[in-house]
Design a protein around this motif. Structure first.
Motif, PDB file in Angstrom:
ATOM      1  N   ARG A 117      -4.094  50.441   5.650  1.00 22.77           N
ATOM      2  CA  ARG A 117      -3.137  51.280   4.932  1.00 22.77           C
ATOM      3  C   ARG A 117      -2.330  50.435   3.950  1.00 22.77           C
ATOM      4  NH1 ARG A 117       2.009  53.098   6.758  1.00 22.77           N
ATOM      5  NH2 ARG A 117       2.738  54.987   5.727  1.00 22.77           N
ATOM      6  N   LEU A 118      -1.925  49.253   4.392  1.00 23.11           N
ATOM      7  CA  LEU A 118      -1.206  48.344   3.495  1.00 23.11           C
ATOM      8  C   LEU A 118      -2.081  47.973   2.304  1.00 23.11           C
ATOM      9  CD1 LEU A 118       1.031  46.351   2.681  1.00 23.11           C
ATOM     10  CD2 LEU A 118      -0.022  44.682   4.215  1.00 23.11           C
ATOM     11  N   HIS A 119      -3.337  47.665   2.580  1.00 22.59           N
ATOM     12  CA  HIS A 119      -4.272  47.301   1.518  1.00 22.59           C
ATOM     13  C   HIS A 119      -4.372  48.431   0.491  1.00 22.59           C
ATOM     14  CE1 HIS A 119      -8.221  46.706  -0.398  1.00 22.59           C
ATOM     15  NE2 HIS A 119      -7.991  45.420  -0.206  1.00 22.59           N
ATOM     16  N   ASP A 120      -4.458  49.663   0.985  1.00 21.93           N
ATOM     17  CA  ASP A 120      -4.552  50.824   0.090  1.00 21.93           C
ATOM     18  C   ASP A 120      -3.279  50.970  -0.746  1.00 21.93           C
ATOM     19  OD1 ASP A 120      -7.020  51.303   1.185  1.00 21.93           O
ATOM     20  OD2 ASP A 120      -6.324  52.893   2.535  1.00 21.93           O
ATOM     21  N   TYR A 121      -2.124  50.747  -0.115  1.00 26.05           N
ATOM     22  CA  TYR A 121      -0.854  50.834  -0.836  1.00 26.05           C
ATOM     23  C   TYR A 121      -0.767  49.776  -1.937  1.00 26.05           C
ATOM     24  CZ  TYR A 121       1.917  54.350   1.657  1.00 26.05           C
ATOM     25  OH  TYR A 121       2.427  55.525   2.135  1.00 26.05           O
ATOM     26  N   LEU A 122      -1.165  48.548  -1.596  1.00 32.40           N
ATOM     27  CA  LEU A 122      -1.115  47.473  -2.583  1.00 32.40           C
ATOM     28  C   LEU A 122      -2.084  47.735  -3.729  1.00 32.40           C
ATOM     29  CD1 LEU A 122      -0.838  44.301  -0.326  1.00 32.40           C
ATOM     30  CD2 LEU A 122       0.937  45.300  -1.779  1.00 32.40           C
ATOM     31  N   TYR A 123      -3.255  48.253  -3.394  1.00 23.84           N
ATOM     32  CA  TYR A 123      -4.231  48.569  -4.444  1.00 23.84           C
ATOM     33  C   TYR A 123      -3.668  49.624  -5.387  1.00 23.84           C
ATOM     34  CZ  TYR A 123      -8.541  49.960  -6.773  1.00 23.84           C
ATOM     35  OH  TYR A 123      -9.476  50.251  -7.729  1.00 23.84           O
ATOM     36  N   SER A 124      -3.030  50.653  -4.828  1.00 22.45           N
ATOM     37  CA  SER A 124      -2.453  51.702  -5.674  1.00 22.45           C
ATOM     38  C   SER A 124      -1.311  51.150  -6.513  1.00 22.45           C
ATOM     39  CB  SER A 124      -1.962  52.874  -4.826  1.00 22.45           C
ATOM     40  OG  SER A 124      -0.878  52.498  -4.004  1.00 22.45           O
ATOM     41  N   LEU A 125      -0.544  50.201  -5.929  1.00 25.27           N
ATOM     42  CA  LEU A 125       0.562  49.601  -6.673  1.00 25.27           C
ATOM     43  C   LEU A 125       0.049  48.803  -7.868  1.00 25.27           C
ATOM     44  CD1 LEU A 125       3.650  49.243  -6.655  1.00 25.27           C
ATOM     45  CD2 LEU A 125       3.309  47.185  -5.275  1.00 25.27           C
ATOM     46  N   VAL A 126      -1.027  48.037  -7.646  1.00 20.04           N
ATOM     47  CA  VAL A 126      -1.628  47.267  -8.738  1.00 20.04           C
ATOM     48  C   VAL A 126      -2.132  48.197  -9.837  1.00 20.04           C
ATOM     49  CG1 VAL A 126      -3.606  45.806  -9.339  1.00 20.04           C
ATOM     50  CG2 VAL A 126      -2.197  45.255  -7.334  1.00 20.04           C
ATOM     51  N   GLN A 127      -2.700  49.335  -9.452  1.00 21.22           N
ATOM     52  CA  GLN A 127      -3.168  50.299 -10.452  1.00 21.22           C
ATOM     53  C   GLN A 127      -2.007  50.898 -11.239  1.00 21.22           C
ATOM     54  OE1 GLN A 127      -6.484  50.563 -11.072  1.00 21.22           O
ATOM     55  NE2 GLN A 127      -6.462  48.927  -9.543  1.00 21.22           N
ATOM     56  N   ILE A 128      -0.878  51.142 -10.546  1.00 18.11           N
ATOM     57  CA  ILE A 128       0.325  51.630 -11.231  1.00 18.11           C
ATOM     58  C   ILE A 128       0.803  50.617 -12.259  1.00 18.11           C
ATOM     59  CG2 ILE A 128       2.783  52.170 -10.909  1.00 18.11           C
ATOM     60  CD1 ILE A 128       1.999  53.407  -8.195  1.00 18.11           C
ATOM     61  N   PHE A 129       0.781  49.326 -11.878  1.00 13.37           N
ATOM     62  CA  PHE A 129       1.161  48.271 -12.821  1.00 13.37           C
ATOM     63  C   PHE A 129       0.268  48.315 -14.063  1.00 13.37           C
ATOM     64  CE2 PHE A 129       2.704  45.428  -9.098  1.00 13.37           C
ATOM     65  CZ  PHE A 129       3.929  46.072  -9.096  1.00 13.37           C
ATOM     66  N   ALA A 130      -1.033  48.423 -13.844  1.00  9.58           N
ATOM     67  CA  ALA A 130      -1.981  48.401 -14.963  1.00  9.58           C
ATOM     68  C   ALA A 130      -1.769  49.591 -15.895  1.00  9.58           C
ATOM     69  CB  ALA A 130      -3.414  48.392 -14.425  1.00  9.58           C
ATOM     70  N   VAL A 131      -1.599  50.777 -15.316  1.00 11.36           N
ATOM     71  CA  VAL A 131      -1.412  51.985 -16.122  1.00 11.36           C
ATOM     72  C   VAL A 131      -0.140  51.907 -16.955  1.00 11.36           C
ATOM     73  CG1 VAL A 131      -0.901  54.462 -15.983  1.00 11.36           C
ATOM     74  CG2 VAL A 131      -2.753  53.493 -14.606  1.00 11.36           C
ATOM     75  N   ASN A 132       0.903  51.277 -16.397  1.00 11.52           N
ATOM     76  CA  ASN A 132       2.185  51.173 -17.092  1.00 11.52           C
ATOM     77  C   ASN A 132       2.325  49.886 -17.904  1.00 11.52           C
ATOM     78  OD1 ASN A 132       4.167  53.519 -16.099  1.00 11.52           O
ATOM     79  ND2 ASN A 132       2.878  52.922 -14.365  1.00 11.52           N
ATOM     80  N   ASP A 133       1.228  49.135 -18.035  1.00 14.40           N
ATOM     81  CA  ASP A 133       1.208  47.891 -18.809  1.00 14.40           C
ATOM     82  C   ASP A 133       2.260  46.902 -18.295  1.00 14.40           C
ATOM     83  OD1 ASP A 133      -0.016  46.350 -20.798  1.00 14.40           O
ATOM     84  OD2 ASP A 133       1.542  46.827 -22.258  1.00 14.40           O
ATOM     85  N   VAL A 134       2.402  46.840 -16.971  1.00 15.24           N
ATOM     86  CA  VAL A 134       3.334  45.912 -16.327  1.00 15.24           C
ATOM     87  C   VAL A 134       2.559  44.680 -15.874  1.00 15.24           C
ATOM     88  CG1 VAL A 134       4.831  45.548 -14.331  1.00 15.24           C
ATOM     89  CG2 VAL A 134       4.917  47.717 -15.575  1.00 15.24           C
ATOM     90  N   THR A 135       3.022  43.509 -16.273  1.00 11.98           N
ATOM     91  CA  THR A 135       2.400  42.255 -15.859  1.00 11.98           C
ATOM     92  C   THR A 135       3.072  41.800 -14.570  1.00 11.98           C
ATOM     93  OG1 THR A 135       2.161  41.723 -18.206  1.00 11.98           O
ATOM     94  CG2 THR A 135       1.734  39.956 -16.630  1.00 11.98           C
ATOM     95  N   SER A 136       2.273  41.582 -13.522  1.00  9.87           N
ATOM     96  CA  SER A 136       2.861  41.301 -12.218  1.00  9.87           C
ATOM     97  C   SER A 136       2.361  39.984 -11.637  1.00  9.87           C
ATOM     98  CB  SER A 136       2.549  42.439 -11.240  1.00  9.87           C
ATOM     99  OG  SER A 136       1.157  42.605 -11.079  1.00  9.87           O
ATOM    100  N   LEU A 137       3.200  39.431 -10.768  1.00 12.29           N
ATOM    101  CA  LEU A 137       2.850  38.221 -10.038  1.00 12.29           C
ATOM    102  C   LEU A 137       3.195  38.444  -8.569  1.00 12.29           C
ATOM    103  CD1 LEU A 137       3.373  34.546 -11.080  1.00 12.29           C
ATOM    104  CD2 LEU A 137       4.135  35.284  -8.805  1.00 12.29           C
ATOM    105  N   LEU A 138       2.204  38.282  -7.690  1.00 11.70           N
ATOM    106  CA  LEU A 138       2.383  38.451  -6.259  1.00 11.70           C
ATOM    107  C   LEU A 138       2.178  37.105  -5.575  1.00 11.70           C
ATOM    108  CD1 LEU A 138       0.031  41.569  -5.756  1.00 11.70           C
ATOM    109  CD2 LEU A 138       2.379  41.563  -6.623  1.00 11.70           C
ATOM    110  N   THR A 139       3.038  36.764  -4.623  1.00 18.22           N
ATOM    111  CA  THR A 139       2.828  35.533  -3.868  1.00 18.22           C
ATOM    112  C   THR A 139       2.313  35.882  -2.480  1.00 18.22           C
ATOM    113  OG1 THR A 139       5.062  35.403  -2.930  1.00 18.22           O
ATOM    114  CG2 THR A 139       4.721  34.435  -5.116  1.00 18.22           C
ATOM    115  N   PHE A 140       1.498  34.982  -1.935  1.00 19.82           N
ATOM    116  CA  PHE A 140       0.882  35.209  -0.617  1.00 19.82           C
ATOM    117  C   PHE A 140       0.854  33.873   0.115  1.00 19.82           C
ATOM    118  CE2 PHE A 140      -2.255  35.890   2.597  1.00 19.82           C
ATOM    119  CZ  PHE A 140      -2.276  37.260   2.857  1.00 19.82           C
TER     120      PHE A 140
END
Length: 206
Positions: A117-140
């Motif tokens: 479920r977390l993986h699905d949420y993160l995937y959707s979040l990354v897609q939201i970033f792409a659609v809104n032309d937001v450049t993101s950086l995630l640390t792991f």
């Protein structure tokens, strides 16, 4: 070849103390220097600790806020995946935020009872970033690695990212950090393993 594309997501993987947060802060400050409103989402350091971190990079947090830096701090004991994703979406939906830092994805993994479920949420979040032309950086956060190779868990999250940067710690008498670009999507990159130095003035790659 000039940096990351706008609207892409970069995953920075490395062990504790490797410099992930320092790189994330550099990314955020570069954003406001380029007149890009930037959202910094953090689960590990409270606002006072973050202020000290930004001060070490020569930035005053109040001045950075006036220049477009927004902070979203969520205590590790209050992590609710749904509300965090909705909160980030609320910040970017009006189109004014152009950079987002999430430090660190691993905290969400620890808090999630359902990793799929977390993986699905993160995937959707990354897609939201792409659609809104937001450049993101995630640390792991990863385990201690001598060569910067990714574990199977890290690889699972890396495939949804456009770019992956790995930091490794080594050395016997003195800590030695190295950094390498594992992948970039649709762009050339430097394949050489470089030395990463973290000083009181921030990060430097040699």
């Amino acid at each position: 070849e000039g940096g990351v594309w706008a609207g892409t997501t970069t995953l920075v993987v490395g062990p504790t103390g490797s410099g992930k947060t320092t790189l994330a802060m550099h990314f955020a400050l570069e954003g406001i220097a380029n007149k890009e409103r930037t959202l910094y989402v953090n689960f590990q350091e409270n606002p006072a600790q973050l202020a000290r971190g930004f001060a070490n990079l020569g930035a005053d947090l109040d001045a950075a806020h006036k220049a477009g830096l927004e902070l979203m701090y969520v205590s590790p004991v209050e992590l609710q995946i749904d509300s965090i994703v909705v909160g980030i979406h609320d910040w970017i939906k009006d189109g004014s935020v152009k950079r987002v830092v999430v430090d660190a994805v691993g905290d969400l993994v620890s808090a999630a009872s359902d990793t799929q479920r977390l993986h699905d949420y993160l995937y959707s979040l990354v897609q939201i970033f792409a659609v809104n032309d937001v450049t993101s950086l995630l640390t792991f956060e990863s385990g201690i690695s001598q060569d910067g190779s990714l574990t199977s868990s890290e690889q699972r999250f890396s495939y949804m990212s456009d770019n992956v940067i790995a930091i490794a710690l080594g050395g016997e008498e003195r800590t030695r950090r190295t950094i390498r670009v594992v992948k970039t999507r649709n762009s050339g990159h430097d394949p050489v393993v470089r030395q990463l130095e973290i000083t009181s003035a921030g990060a430097r790659i040699s």
